[in-house]
Design a protein around this motif. Structure first.
Motif, mmCIF file in Angstrom:
data_model
loop_
_atom_site.group_PDB
_atom_site.id
_atom_site.type_symbol
_atom_site.label_atom_id
_atom_site.label_comp_id
_atom_site.label_asym_id
_atom_site.label_seq_id
_atom_site.Cartn_x
_atom_site.Cartn_y
_atom_site.Cartn_z
ATOM 1 N N SER A 115 2.119 5.812 -4.473
ATOM 2 C CA SER A 115 1.088 6.043 -5.472
ATOM 3 C C SER A 115 1.148 5.068 -6.623
ATOM 4 O O SER A 115 0.186 4.918 -7.379
ATOM 5 C CB SER A 115 1.207 7.471 -6.027
ATOM 6 N N GLU A 150 -0.164 -2.130 -4.754
ATOM 7 C CA GLU A 150 -1.134 -3.202 -4.995
ATOM 8 C C GLU A 150 -0.448 -4.547 -5.141
ATOM 9 O O GLU A 150 -0.930 -5.569 -4.635
ATOM 10 C CB GLU A 150 -1.959 -2.902 -6.257
ATOM 11 N N ASP A 198 -11.472 -1.861 -11.024
ATOM 12 C CA ASP A 198 -10.989 -0.510 -10.795
ATOM 13 C C ASP A 198 -12.187 0.421 -10.811
ATOM 14 O O ASP A 198 -13.023 0.353 -11.721
ATOM 15 C CB ASP A 198 -9.981 -0.118 -11.889
ATOM 16 N N THR A 253 -8.004 0.867 -7.789
ATOM 17 C CA THR A 253 -8.062 -0.589 -7.765
ATOM 18 C C THR A 253 -8.875 -1.085 -6.572
ATOM 19 O O THR A 253 -8.736 -0.571 -5.462
ATOM 20 C CB THR A 253 -6.641 -1.177 -7.661
ATOM 21 N N TYR A 302 -13.158 4.212 -1.767
ATOM 22 C CA TYR A 302 -12.268 3.665 -2.784
ATOM 23 C C TYR A 302 -12.178 4.582 -4.000
ATOM 24 O O TYR A 302 -13.175 5.140 -4.456
ATOM 25 C CB TYR A 302 -12.727 2.271 -3.212
ATOM 26 N N ARG A 341 -7.766 0.776 -3.224
ATOM 27 C CA ARG A 341 -7.053 2.049 -3.094
ATOM 28 C C ARG A 341 -8.010 3.127 -2.618
ATOM 29 O O ARG A 341 -9.119 3.250 -3.127
ATOM 30 C CB ARG A 341 -6.412 2.419 -4.435
ATOM 31 N N TYR A 342 -7.534 3.934 -1.650
ATOM 32 C CA TYR A 342 -8.376 4.988 -1.078
ATOM 33 C C TYR A 342 -7.562 6.273 -0.934
ATOM 34 O O TYR A 342 -7.360 6.810 0.141
ATOM 35 C CB TYR A 342 -8.985 4.551 0.266
ATOM 36 N N ASP A 343 -7.120 6.797 -2.076
ATOM 37 C CA ASP A 343 -6.176 7.916 -2.075
ATOM 38 C C ASP A 343 -6.711 9.192 -1.427
ATOM 39 O O ASP A 343 -5.927 10.011 -0.953
ATOM 40 C CB ASP A 343 -5.752 8.235 -3.517
ATOM 41 N N VAL A 399 -3.521 2.366 0.044
ATOM 42 C CA VAL A 399 -4.212 1.169 -0.438
ATOM 43 C C VAL A 399 -4.100 0.102 0.642
ATOM 44 O O VAL A 399 -3.094 0.028 1.356
ATOM 45 C CB VAL A 399 -3.617 0.697 -1.789
ATOM 46 N N PRO A 444 -1.509 9.053 -1.069
ATOM 47 C CA PRO A 444 -1.928 7.775 -1.651
ATOM 48 C C PRO A 444 -1.959 6.671 -0.605
ATOM 49 O O PRO A 444 -1.098 6.606 0.284
ATOM 50 C CB PRO A 444 -0.871 7.503 -2.721
ATOM 51 N N ASP A 498 -1.840 -2.366 5.056
ATOM 52 C CA ASP A 498 -2.033 -1.145 4.276
ATOM 53 C C ASP A 498 -0.681 -0.547 3.932
ATOM 54 O O ASP A 498 0.285 -0.697 4.690
ATOM 55 C CB ASP A 498 -2.848 -0.119 5.066
#
Length: 436
Positions: free
Chosen positions: A150, A155, A180, A307, A304, A325-327, A341, A339, A145
């Motif tokens: 951001s 990714e 996405d 992405t 999520y 991504r799990y901001d 991911v 941010p 992770d």
């Protein structure tokens, strides 16, 4: 007659040879991830019940194992069970993934961590699954992770590192399917689904590989018949593009290819992001790993935000890895968004696909001692061999030496030496290869 004593259903024991092969594979994964600048952490196997049931884990929250509160009285247990109030019974639970513990870890230790934190977690998790091949109640996940970045670089780093780990394991023909969540929500809005129905609609679309496009559309009709017909038309156009290469994963990660299967104007920010990702990854993936756009990819976790990706392999009926991504998740603990991911390798599914070589290590030797050998002399010989870097096992001479030698060889020992009374110096030992 005594009944066989088996491990709990959905869980497994590993014999020494199996354990060695698993550790060999995990060592490969760790080595690749560390070479990409990630650092390993460890978190407890249990988390607070409320944290595990915060509404972010999707269906996995329903599969979590809870731990009864200490000292709970029988009458309180009965009352809570009758009321169906699980939180009155449990205050802790076994982790069902490694992402929820990571976000709590980051919130706890943020002041001690760099602004952009790259973590490795390789550890068991638990889910009350219906056991079947590749799906167990206790299994290992291998996660990397990046928290605090951001931009698209996160990714790119995750996909590059994970693809190289898969290649280093010898797992060829992997395809990383990418989508996405902004595209998914934009597509639903374009087709006319009300915002409050989007999560329910995505749950249905996620069943596409199980019930097919017709089944998805029929189920979506229960939400909105007209919107279901519109998204059915989109799916009908997507299917030929997915199967352009005959494998169901054929949409290149380019702006032209992505836009070619989506209605005009849908989630232009998501389309631009994926096109930039494809451009950044061009030429950077190892041989045997490809990246493709799949607008039907959903992933079931509720956390999520951007992405998302999954690893498909022709030898597995399910994905062998995934993430996204799990901001918004870290902000649940900090009160401000950070941010984040992550990418997880489903280790149990991956290791089932591998024909791993026998792990290499120090020269393994066995000392076979006569019954009258003095223990102090035997231990002195063992200590001297260990100090020279050997792996050493002590065995007593048996009547059936053929069986003993076969077992020693099966356990990975390559040479043996007989130890007779009075021997205490390595120079007195005569080693022979077990294959001789």
């Amino acid at each position: 007659m005594a009944q066989p004593v088996n491990p709990p259903r959905g869980m497994r024991d590993f014999l020494p040879a199996d354990k060695a092969r698993r550790e060999h594979a995990l060592g490969i994964i760790r080595g690749v991830y560390r070479s990409h600048g990630f650092d390993e952490i460890e978190t407890p196997v249990v988390e607070d019940y409320a944290r595990l049931h915060a509404g972010l884990g999707g269906d996995n929250e329903k599969l979590s194992f809870s731990i009864l509160k200490r000292g709970i009285r029988p009458e309180a247990l009965a009352a809570a069970a009758e009321a169906g109030d699980a939180e009155q019974l449990a205050d802790l639970g076994l982790r069902f993934d490694l992402t929820v513990p990571l976000t709590r870890f980051f919130a706890t230790h943020r002041a001690e961590l760099p602004p952009v934190f790259r973590s490795i977690q390789i550890a068991p998790v638990w889910r009350a699954e219906r056991p079947q091949r590749g799906r167990y109640r206790q299994f290992v996940q291998a996660d990397i992770d990046i928290i605090g970045e951001s931009g698209l670089l996160a990714e790119v780093e995750l996909i590059t590192a994970t693809s190289q780990a898969l290649a280093a394991l010898g797992l060829a023909d992997c395809v990383i399917r990418v989508n996405d969540r902004r595209i998914l929500f934009g597509l639903l809005a374009h087709c006319g689904f009300a915002a409050e129905t989007h999560d329910r609609a995505l749950i249905t679309i996620d069943k596409l590989d199980k019930i097919g496009a017709i089944g998805v559309v029929e189920e979506l009709r229960e939400i909105d018949p007209d919107a279901a017909d519109r998204i059915g038309a989109v799916l009908a156009g997507v299917e030929p593009a997915l199967n352009a290469d005959g494998a169901g994963i054929g949409i290149p990660l380019t702006r032209e290819a992505i836009a070619g299967v989506l209605p005009d104007g849908v989630a232009e920010d998501g389309v631009a992001s994926l096109a930039a990702l494809g451009e950044a990854l061009e030429g950077g993936l190892p041989e045997g790993v490809a990246v493709r756009f799949d607008p039907t990819l959903v992933r079931g976790m509720g956390y999520y935000t951007g992405t998302i990706f999954e690893v498909a392999h022709p030898g597995s009926g399910s994905s062998v890895g995934g993430g996204g991504r799990y901001d918004g998740m870290v902000g649940r603990f900090l009160g401000q968004d950070v941010p984040a991911v992550g990418f997880s390798i489903g280790f149990e599914r991956v290791v089932d696909l591998l024909a791993l070589p026998e792990p290499t290590g120090p020269d393994a030797v066995a000392l076979i001692a006569d019954v009258d050998v003095v223990p102090a002399d035997l231990l002195a010989l063992k200590r001297a061999l260990v100090e020279r870097g050997h792996r050493v096992r002590l065995e007593k001479r048996q009547k059936n030496m053929k069986t003993l030698l076969a077992r020693i060889a099966e356990d990975g020992f390559s040479r043996v030496a007989n130890v007779r009374p009075g021997m205490s110096d390595l120079g007195e030992l005569e080693f022979r290869q077990l294959a001789d």
